[in-house]
Design a protein around this motif. Sequence first.
Motif, PDB file in Angstrom:
ATOM      1  N   ASP A 131       0.851  -1.151   0.069  1.00  0.00           N
ATOM      2  CA  ASP A 131      -0.009   0.085   0.044  1.00  0.00           C
ATOM      3  C   ASP A 131       0.819   1.141   0.015  1.00  0.00           C
ATOM      4  O   ASP A 131       0.663   2.329  -0.892  1.00  0.00           O
ATOM      5  N   GLY A 132       1.641   1.179   0.764  1.00  0.00           N
ATOM      6  CA  GLY A 132       2.785   2.395   0.848  1.00  0.00           C
ATOM      7  C   GLY A 132       3.600   2.726  -0.453  1.00  0.00           C
ATOM      8  O   GLY A 132       3.848   3.801  -1.244  1.00  0.00           O
ATOM      9  N   ALA A 133       4.019   1.573  -1.291  1.00  0.00           N
ATOM     10  CA  ALA A 133       4.600   1.752  -2.373  1.00  0.00           C
ATOM     11  C   ALA A 133       3.539   1.926  -3.410  1.00  0.00           C
ATOM     12  O   ALA A 133       4.042   3.267  -4.299  1.00  0.00           O
ATOM     13  N   LEU A 134       2.396   1.738  -3.603  1.00  0.00           N
ATOM     14  CA  LEU A 134       1.533   1.835  -4.636  1.00  0.00           C
ATOM     15  C   LEU A 134       0.955   3.827  -4.318  1.00  0.00           C
ATOM     16  O   LEU A 134       1.072   4.287  -5.187  1.00  0.00           O
ATOM     17  N   PHE A 135       0.926   4.057  -3.018  1.00  0.00           N
ATOM     18  CA  PHE A 135       0.770   5.538  -2.561  1.00  0.00           C
ATOM     19  C   PHE A 135       1.990   6.346  -3.109  1.00  0.00           C
ATOM     20  O   PHE A 135       1.703   7.495  -3.802  1.00  0.00           O
ATOM     21  N   ALA A 136       3.055   5.873  -2.949  1.00  0.00           N
ATOM     22  CA  ALA A 136       4.381   6.775  -3.362  1.00  0.00           C
ATOM     23  C   ALA A 136       4.518   6.649  -4.910  1.00  0.00           C
ATOM     24  O   ALA A 136       4.802   7.577  -5.470  1.00  0.00           O
ATOM     25  N   TRP A 137       4.224   5.701  -5.498  1.00  0.00           N
ATOM     26  CA  TRP A 137       4.035   5.602  -7.031  1.00  0.00           C
ATOM     27  C   TRP A 137       3.070   6.682  -7.620  1.00  0.00           C
ATOM     28  O   TRP A 137       3.231   7.277  -8.363  1.00  0.00           O
TER      29      TRP A 137
ATOM     30  N   ARG B 161       3.829   9.961  -9.859  1.00  0.00           N
ATOM     31  CA  ARG B 161       3.003  10.339 -11.184  1.00  0.00           C
ATOM     32  C   ARG B 161       2.578  11.689 -11.280  1.00  0.00           C
ATOM     33  O   ARG B 161       2.428  12.227 -12.183  1.00  0.00           O
ATOM     34  N   LYS B 162       1.892  11.958 -10.270  1.00  0.00           N
ATOM     35  CA  LYS B 162       0.983  13.358  -9.971  1.00  0.00           C
ATOM     36  C   LYS B 162       2.215  14.474 -10.107  1.00  0.00           C
ATOM     37  O   LYS B 162       1.903  15.486 -10.581  1.00  0.00           O
ATOM     38  N   PHE B 163       3.214  14.343  -9.327  1.00  0.00           N
ATOM     39  CA  PHE B 163       4.289  15.556  -9.360  1.00  0.00           C
ATOM     40  C   PHE B 163       5.217  15.374 -10.350  1.00  0.00           C
ATOM     41  O   PHE B 163       6.208  16.414 -10.369  1.00  0.00           O
ATOM     42  N   LYS B 164       5.151  14.430 -11.001  1.00  0.00           N
ATOM     43  CA  LYS B 164       6.249  14.236 -12.226  1.00  0.00           C
ATOM     44  C   LYS B 164       6.258  15.187 -13.408  1.00  0.00           C
ATOM     45  O   LYS B 164       7.243  16.054 -13.882  1.00  0.00           O
TER      46      LYS B 164
END
Length: 82
Positions: free
Chosen positions: A68-74, A78-81
């Motif tokens: 869950d933490g890894a998916l949130f970080a991804w 992507r949002k701030f990329k």
Amino acid sequence: MDKTQNHQQHFHSLDDIAARREVLLKGMNKDQKEIGLLWNAMFKPEKKTRQKGFTLSSVLSSSVGIIDGALFAWKIYRKFKR
């Protein structure tokens, strides 16, 4: 016997006082040991018995948390990329 009555002891020599002092010290030391044992027993952590089902559930819970933490970080990446 009346509860308001004063309990006074009469000592006739220094030996009587020393003997009474020894008796009181022995009683205090005994009480102190008992209190120490009870205090340690009260705050001593209980032994945890590990059972197979609980170990498996804790591993699964930790794994789900990591995923869950890894998916949130991804998702944040992507949002701030842009």
